[in-house]
Design an enzyme around this catalytic site. Structure first.
Site, mmCIF file in Angstrom:
data_model
loop_
_atom_site.group_PDB
_atom_site.id
_atom_site.type_symbol
_atom_site.label_atom_id
_atom_site.label_comp_id
_atom_site.label_asym_id
_atom_site.label_seq_id
_atom_site.Cartn_x
_atom_site.Cartn_y
_atom_site.Cartn_z
ATOM 1 N N ASP A 44 -0.013 -15.040 -30.247
ATOM 2 C CA ASP A 44 0.895 -14.175 -29.509
ATOM 3 C C ASP A 44 1.205 -12.892 -30.280
ATOM 4 O OD1 ASP A 44 0.890 -16.012 -27.579
ATOM 5 O OD2 ASP A 44 3.002 -16.613 -27.765
ATOM 6 N N SER A 93 -2.072 -4.860 9.593
ATOM 7 C CA SER A 93 -1.012 -4.121 8.920
ATOM 8 C C SER A 93 -0.185 -3.432 10.003
ATOM 9 C CB SER A 93 -1.597 -3.127 7.936
ATOM 10 O OG SER A 93 -2.580 -2.368 8.570
ATOM 11 N N LEU A 94 0.791 -2.640 9.606
ATOM 12 C CA LEU A 94 1.667 -2.022 10.595
ATOM 13 C C LEU A 94 1.610 -0.506 10.492
ATOM 14 C CD1 LEU A 94 4.836 -4.251 10.101
ATOM 15 C CD2 LEU A 94 3.347 -4.239 12.104
ATOM 16 N N GLU A 127 13.451 -6.735 12.743
ATOM 17 C CA GLU A 127 13.474 -7.695 11.629
ATOM 18 C C GLU A 127 13.429 -6.924 10.323
ATOM 19 O OE1 GLU A 127 9.869 -9.920 11.952
ATOM 20 O OE2 GLU A 127 10.409 -10.845 13.850
ATOM 21 N N LYS A 129 11.996 -5.764 6.922
ATOM 22 C CA LYS A 129 10.636 -5.770 6.380
ATOM 23 C C LYS A 129 10.741 -6.245 4.935
ATOM 24 C CE LYS A 129 6.448 -2.976 6.200
ATOM 25 N NZ LYS A 129 6.030 -3.260 4.833
ATOM 26 N N GLU A 185 6.122 -13.909 4.896
ATOM 27 C CA GLU A 185 6.134 -13.209 3.613
ATOM 28 C C GLU A 185 6.680 -14.104 2.509
ATOM 29 O OE1 GLU A 185 4.936 -10.219 4.196
ATOM 30 O OE2 GLU A 185 5.479 -8.891 2.520
ATOM 31 N N CYS A 422 -17.603 23.286 -12.155
ATOM 32 C CA CYS A 422 -18.893 23.979 -12.170
ATOM 33 C C CYS A 422 -18.740 25.494 -12.199
ATOM 34 C CB CYS A 422 -19.743 23.566 -10.967
ATOM 35 S SG CYS A 422 -19.134 24.242 -9.416
ATOM 36 N N CYS A 437 -14.436 24.192 -3.631
ATOM 37 C CA CYS A 437 -15.494 24.670 -4.503
ATOM 38 C C CYS A 437 -16.725 24.922 -3.630
ATOM 39 C CB CYS A 437 -15.798 23.592 -5.530
ATOM 40 S SG CYS A 437 -17.394 23.765 -6.313
HETATM 41 S S1 IVH Z 1 4.619 -8.335 11.147
HETATM 42 C C1 IVH Z 1 1.005 -8.113 13.472
HETATM 43 N N1 IVH Z 1 7.033 -8.643 10.169
HETATM 44 O O1 IVH Z 1 4.498 -5.779 6.148
HETATM 45 C C2 IVH Z 1 2.204 -8.235 12.662
HETATM 46 N N2 IVH Z 1 5.319 -7.899 8.708
HETATM 47 O O2 IVH Z 1 3.097 -3.281 6.582
HETATM 48 C C3 IVH Z 1 1.968 -7.875 11.248
HETATM 49 N N3 IVH Z 1 6.022 -7.573 6.402
HETATM 50 O O3 IVH Z 1 1.276 -7.121 6.013
HETATM 51 C C4 IVH Z 1 3.080 -8.090 10.349
HETATM 52 N N4 IVH Z 1 8.134 -8.147 6.694
HETATM 53 O O4 IVH Z 1 3.122 -8.315 4.698
HETATM 54 C C5 IVH Z 1 5.765 -8.283 9.921
HETATM 55 N N5 IVH Z 1 9.214 -8.979 9.442
HETATM 56 C C6 IVH Z 1 7.950 -8.632 9.189
HETATM 57 C C7 IVH Z 1 7.516 -8.251 7.887
HETATM 58 C C8 IVH Z 1 6.187 -7.886 7.700
HETATM 59 C C9 IVH Z 1 7.221 -7.747 5.813
HETATM 60 C C10 IVH Z 1 4.808 -7.069 5.717
HETATM 61 C C11 IVH Z 1 3.562 -7.881 5.959
HETATM 62 C C12 IVH Z 1 2.552 -6.925 6.517
HETATM 63 C C13 IVH Z 1 3.112 -5.616 6.095
HETATM 64 C C14 IVH Z 1 2.675 -4.512 7.030
#
Ligand code: IVH
Length: 691
Positions: A44, A93-94, A127, A129, A185, A422, A437
């Site tokens: 360590d 993703s959102l 909800e 996030k 999550e 360059c 460039c």
């Molecule tokens: S819904 C199709 N709900 O945010 C629905 N996502 O930016 C997809 N996340 O990858 C996700 N809280 O990891 C949803 N209440 C919530 C969330 C949530 C966190 C994350 C999730 C997703 C990311 C998208």
């Protein structure tokens, strides 16, 4: 000369950079052994000495701190420790909303798509996030059989054993349908995070920088016992594959998940109007500081499940949900230097080199300054104290200079008019913000960036072909174009002679290259690095044209903007005239066509599978007149998701014309051409969507 033992005070800039590189590699190696395999090779104290030396060099040469600096990282993600899992349905993703207007636009888009009246209420659930990592839990006959991380959305890692150690995740669910995939999550609470870091401090172990990293490091442990000690939490918030529908609304779904024993976030609330959504946002933001877990925004989701289904998704985000981000976190630091980077299209991008500062949960040393005008507008100068902002995973930005703290002798920044690499002239056409460039092929920065893009993960994904090697091979004129990469096999002898190339690594590299000779068309198109052609567009092009020859032929024909080929091209989903112009310009250039042809001779390109095999896959359809059962946008999206191509005008190539009420000239033209004309109901019956 070796720099291992040179005292930090005696290092030159060049030696310091070299030493930071060596330490980053070494510390990563020992982290892997320690965290992933629990088999440390050194004491360590020796490990700590490496980290301390790294920190000391960074403190003396802040501008040399590496993007992958070990100081910003604790613990290592095991590289190949977990089995890969393909998600039954992609983990999406959102899209983001940053202000009230964006939220209003989201609701308007939903209304337009569903064809709802202005006056009709849409129930939307808000909800929190959660700032953690998403996880997919698959239950079969009520038993947890698989837990997978998100990965790239299509494929994640199997961490079932670890997930089972979480108190929040039931191993069994009574009364669940035969297949139930719950998504949510994983996070670490502030209190658990504090306890963990306290233990680590006592044990003289490096600390985690924020709860999110700690949660990620804890979940992806090969030793399940470590995960079990880490007190991770879980909130369920959506579904993946299910064998039977669960509820008619998202709020109903959450209630059911709650009854099955899955934790659902207690703050979620169904709202009936824009004002109510915004009030909820303000409320969550206000509660944020007192919550025991990190949230970075609010997610709004259309509550009705049937509407969610109709809305579907675009690219990789659902149309029925959006994330409303909290404002970014800010901090002050010193701007030490402005570097100009030259991108693969020649764009000169200014990058701020900063004295390290902790903001939004990580240490930041670089930030973008966007472009010439931004620097001028903000009058940001070297030596200034600047405000840095960081939000989510976005690249940190320089917001403004703190004028009260400006040194008396500071000078306005003069943006270079020549390429720093360059020395060609760098020009900025009227009305554009980006200076480029003009060196084109002679500019090594552009050439190298193009090659780097070509071998990158989402393009040809050639392992062993890192930045260093590309730069070396380019400088020695061995690889000057992508096709040269496939010619490397004829130079095996040259390659093994090279310093630091070792014969095994050459064998591996050549094997990795050979392995790519059969490759998906869409990734090939993306790899070409054509301006504005990202992954999503490349995929659409591959789907629309099916082969490289088909694509080139169509794009060449589309040079005539009156042609049918042009109309078809700009009709591809999300492909504006602007993007089409870049694509056309690329293939209009003789040199580009040569490079592509040279490359293609080495490759077998696979055409994409239709999205879904359906009676209309590969067919071209035209919608005309007023549709009654769905909006035009919905009809188009649905048809495309079934593998059909939706065209804007009727031609010999049209397979079906779907005529709604008051169909005009298009229906007439279809009749003249003797094409199949369907009513809206006949079309729905064809795609299996009877009333
Ligand atoms: S819904 C199709 N709900 O945010 C629905 N996502 O930016 C997809 N996340 O990858 C996700 N809280 O990891 C949803 N209440 C919530 C969330 C949530 C966190 C994350 C999730 C997703 C990311 C998208």
């Amino acid at each position: 000369m070796s720099t291992d033992h040179t005292p930090v005070e005696a290092l030159t800039d060049r030696e310091a950079a070299k030493e930071l590189l060596r330490l980053a590699g070494l510390i990563k190696h020992h982290d892997q052994l320690y965290y992933a395999r629990s088999a440390p090779e050194i004491e360590d104290a020796a490990y700590d000495a490496l980290r301390l030396r790294n920190l000391a060099i960074e403190a003396r040469f802040p501008s040399l701190k590496r993007a992958d600096s070990p100081s910003d990282r604790v613990g290592a993600a095991p590289a190949d420790g977990f089995a890969k899992v393909r998600h039954s349905r992609p983990m999406l993703s959102l899209g983001n909303a940053f202000d009230a207007d964006d939220v209003e636009e989201f609701l308007a888009r939903v209304r337009r798509f569903l064809g709802l009246a202005e006056t009709e209420d849409i129930a939307v659930i808000a909800e929190p996030k959660i700032d953690g990592l998403s996880l997919a839990l698959r239950y079969e006959d009520g038993r947890l059989v698989q837990a997978a991380t998100r990965g790239d959305g299509a494929e994640g890692e199997d961490i079932t054993a670890n997930a089972l150690t979480l108190k929040d995740i039931p191993a069994r669910i009574a009364g669940a349908p035969p297949v139930l995939e719950v998504r949510g999550e994983v996070y670490m609470s502030h209190s658990a995070f504090a306890r963990l870091n306290e233990r680590r401090a006592t044990a003289d172990q490096p600390l985690y920088v924020n709860p999110r990293n700690a949660a990620s490091g804890s979940l992806r442990q090969l030793d399940t016992r470590i995960t079990a000690e880490r007190e991770l939490g879980f909130f369920a918030y959506s579904l993946g594959e299910v064998s039977a529908p669960i509820a008619e609304t998202h709020s109903g779904l959450l209630a059911q998940l709650g009854e099955w024993g899955l934790p659902i976030n207690p703050l979620s609330r169904v709202c009936g109007s824009l004002d109510e959504l915004l009030a909820t946002y303000a409320d969550f933001l206000q509660q944020r500081a007192s919550l025991d877990y990190d949230i970075d925004g609010v997610v709004y989701k259309v509550d009705r499940t049937d509407w969610q289904e109709r809305l579907g998704q675009v690219s990789r985000a659902p149309r029925w949900a959006i994330a409303h981000k909290f404002p970014a976190e800010q901090a002050e630091t010193i701007l030490e230097q402005i570097d100009i980077q030259v991108g693969r299209t020649g764009a000169l991008t200014p990058v701020a080199r900063l004295a390290p500062v902790f903001v939004g949960g990580v240490t930041v040393t670089n930030a973008t300054l966007h472009n010439e005008d931004e620097i001028a507008r903000k009058d940001v100068r070297v030596g200034d104290t600047v405000v840095i902002q960081r939000a989510g995973d976005v690249i940190p930005q320089v917001v403004r200079a703190v004028l009260e703290k400006r040194p008396a002798d500071s000078q306005p920044y003069a943006f270079p008019h020549r390429c720093p690499v360059c020395d060609s002239e760098a020009v900025r056409p009227e009305g554009e913000v980006i200076r480029r460039c003009t060196g084109g092929l002679i500019c090594s920065a552009q050439a190298v960036e193009r090659l780097k893009h070509f071998v990158s993960r989402n393009a040809f994904d050639i392992e062993g072909m890192g930045t260093k090697r590309i730069e070396e091979l380019w400088a020695d004129e061995i690889v000057r174009s992508p096709a040269d990469i496939f010619r490397l096999k004829d130079r095996r002898a040259d390659l093994v002679q090279r310093e630091r190339w070792g014969s095994q690594s050459v064998v591996n590299l050549l094997a990795a290259i050979e392995d790519r000779r059969t490759w998906p068309l869409e990734r090939f198109i993306f790899a070409l690095g054509i301006r504005q052609i990202g992954q999503a567009t490349a995929k659409l092009l591959a789907r629309a044209y099916g082969s490289l020859d088909g694509l080139i032929e169509a794009v060449t024909a589309a040079r005539d903007s009156e042609s049918e080929a042009y109309a078809d091209l700009i009709n591809i989903d999300q492909m504006g005239k602007d993007v089409a112009a870049d694509l056309i310009a690329f293939f209009a250039e003789a040199h580009n066509r040569e490079v592509v042809a040279d490359l293609a001779q080495f490759l077998t390109l696979e055409a994409p599978e239709a999205v879904q095999q359906s009676p209309v896959s590969g067919k071209t359809v035209v919608f005309t007149g007023t549709l009654e059962r769905m909006t035009r946008a919905e009809a188009k999206a649905r048809a495309e998701s079934l593998g059909a191509k939706v065209a804007g005008s009727v031609s010999k190539k049209t397979d079906y014309v779907v005529a709604g009420a008051d169909a005009g000239s298009k229906a007439k033209k279809a009749a003249d051409l003797g094409l199949a004309i369907l009513t809206e109901d006949e079309w729905l019956a064809k795609i299996g969507q009877e009333a």
